[in-house]
Design a protein around this motif. Structure first.
Motif, mmCIF file in Angstrom:
data_model
loop_
_atom_site.group_PDB
_atom_site.id
_atom_site.type_symbol
_atom_site.label_atom_id
_atom_site.label_comp_id
_atom_site.label_asym_id
_atom_site.label_seq_id
_atom_site.Cartn_x
_atom_site.Cartn_y
_atom_site.Cartn_z
ATOM 1 N N THR A 163 22.517 27.465 47.244
ATOM 2 C CA THR A 163 21.056 27.519 47.130
ATOM 3 C C THR A 163 20.560 26.539 46.082
ATOM 4 O O THR A 163 19.608 25.781 46.319
ATOM 5 C CB THR A 163 20.595 28.941 46.762
ATOM 6 O OG1 THR A 163 21.001 29.848 47.793
ATOM 7 C CG2 THR A 163 19.086 28.993 46.624
ATOM 8 N N ASN A 166 20.894 22.936 47.341
ATOM 9 C CA ASN A 166 19.881 22.582 48.330
ATOM 10 C C ASN A 166 18.517 22.354 47.687
ATOM 11 O O ASN A 166 17.786 21.437 48.068
ATOM 12 C CB ASN A 166 19.780 23.682 49.391
ATOM 13 C CG ASN A 166 20.968 23.694 50.328
ATOM 14 O OD1 ASN A 166 21.651 22.686 50.501
ATOM 15 N ND2 ASN A 166 21.228 24.843 50.927
ATOM 16 N N GLU A 222 18.212 25.318 56.546
ATOM 17 C CA GLU A 222 18.569 24.389 55.474
ATOM 18 C C GLU A 222 18.158 22.965 55.809
ATOM 19 O O GLU A 222 17.467 22.296 55.022
ATOM 20 C CB GLU A 222 20.080 24.449 55.230
ATOM 21 C CG GLU A 222 20.592 23.497 54.177
ATOM 22 C CD GLU A 222 22.109 23.564 54.053
ATOM 23 O OE1 GLU A 222 22.768 22.524 54.222
ATOM 24 O OE2 GLU A 222 22.632 24.682 53.800
ATOM 25 N N PHE A 270 15.289 28.065 51.522
ATOM 26 C CA PHE A 270 16.574 27.644 50.964
ATOM 27 C C PHE A 270 17.373 28.856 50.480
ATOM 28 O O PHE A 270 18.604 28.903 50.615
ATOM 29 C CB PHE A 270 16.371 26.659 49.811
ATOM 30 C CG PHE A 270 16.088 25.255 50.260
ATOM 31 C CD1 PHE A 270 16.950 24.597 51.111
ATOM 32 C CD2 PHE A 270 14.958 24.589 49.821
ATOM 33 C CE1 PHE A 270 16.702 23.289 51.534
ATOM 34 C CE2 PHE A 270 14.690 23.294 50.230
ATOM 35 C CZ PHE A 270 15.560 22.640 51.084
#
Length: 322
Positions: A163, A166, A222, A270
């Protein structure tokens, strides 16, 4: 009426409206709504009689900003966060919808480049992904578990690490827009070519569906979110390169606020993608195909609806409420 006469006749009204919108110099929402109606009428007139005029873009921008101001002054929600996701973000997305079109078009082109390059050059995948990662993936395929890499590490460790990574990539995609959008384009280029080459590698090994079933459980949200932040980066770049009737500083501030609003809206997606990758993707190998398909199509459908369809619905409601 000639275009010059049309502009001269309405210029003062437009400037007053611009001040009302960007400096909030209006007494109440009804006054703003009245000004908005005048702008819409002028916009319709310009689109009819001067379809190639630059004044159309200017009036469009004024009208789009009015959407947000009218909703902000008339909103009933006491929950600021709820209002942010239900109204502010969709209206901002609608206002800048062409940059979303640019971002998605470029990303798909870059993915295609990755696929075609990998198909015509056996060394391309290794050049993009690295020998170590390719060799590990090939070993996993031989062992009957193409996406075994997603089973490494703990659930919570993978969730948090993925997470944060990203979100970091998305922040770069947005901030790099300060280089006239070129930096954002580079981020989309890297991720698009990597995705195309990565998926072709599985296709060449005859395990494309197995990779899709695993990767896209979390990848749908994503990848989509990364492209959305790419659109935010293009908005920032356009604000610097094309200030229109505003000073470059004012244009940059406006673009930054709109871009950061879109960037922040991707964080829940995300987090959801990271959760799926940390807790669900690792079980893709034993999951029924139908269950995997439901997750993939469900997550892709939800995020697509929010960014590609819902903004038009909110826009229509705004216009009908005037």
């Amino acid at each position: 009426m000639r275009e010059v006469a049309f502009i001269t006749q309405n210029k003062e009204k437009w400037l007053n409206f611009e001040q009302a919108i960007f400096h909030r110099r209006f007494k109440d929402p009804d006054e703003l709504a009245t000004l908005y109606i005048h702008i819409i009428n002028d916009l319709s007139y310009a689109q009819t009689y001067y379809p190639k005029s630059r004044v159309i873009a200017y009036l469009n921008q004024l009208a789009a900003k009015a959407f947000q101001s009218i909703y902000r002054t008339r909103r009933q929600d006491t929950n600021r966060l709820l209002y942010f996701f239900r109204t502010e973000v969709p209206l901002t997305v609608y206002q800048h919808r062409r940059y979303f079109a640019y971002a998605f078009t470029l990303f798909f082109i870059f993915v295609a480049i990755g696929v075609v390059s990998a198909a015509h050059d056996d060394t391309f995948v290794r050049l993009i992904l690295g020998d170590g990662y390719v060799n590990m993936t090939l070993d996993n395929i031989k062992n009957g578990d193409p996406v075994a890499v997603y089973k490494s590490g703990s659930n919570w460790g993978s969730f948090i690490g993925i997470t944060l990574n990203n979100i970091y990539v998305s922040m770069r995609a947005f901030v790099y827009g300060i280089f006239g959008g070129l930096g954002t384009g580079w981020i989309l280029l890297q991720n698009g070519i990597m995705l195309g080459a990565f998926q072709y590698m599985f296709h060449a090994e005859g395990v494309l569906w197995e990779s899709v079933r695993g990767i896209w459980i979390h990848g749908a949200m994503e990848i989509f979110s990364i492209v959305v932040t790419g659109a935010a980066g293009f908005i920032l770049g356009a604000g610097i390169l094309f200030p229109k009737t505003y000073s470059r500083k004012t244009s940059f501030k406006m673009a930054f606020k709109d871009g950061i609003r879109i960037l922040l809206s991707t964080i829940p997606f995300f987090i959801a993608a990271g959760f799926l990758e940390g807790f669900v993707t690792r079980y893709a190998g034993v999951m029924p195909d139908m269950a995997a398909l439901i997750i993939i199509l469900g997550t892709l459908g939800f995020i697509s609806y929010y960014y590609l369809i819902y903004p038009f619905i909110i826009h229509r409601k705004t216009v009908n409420s005037l």
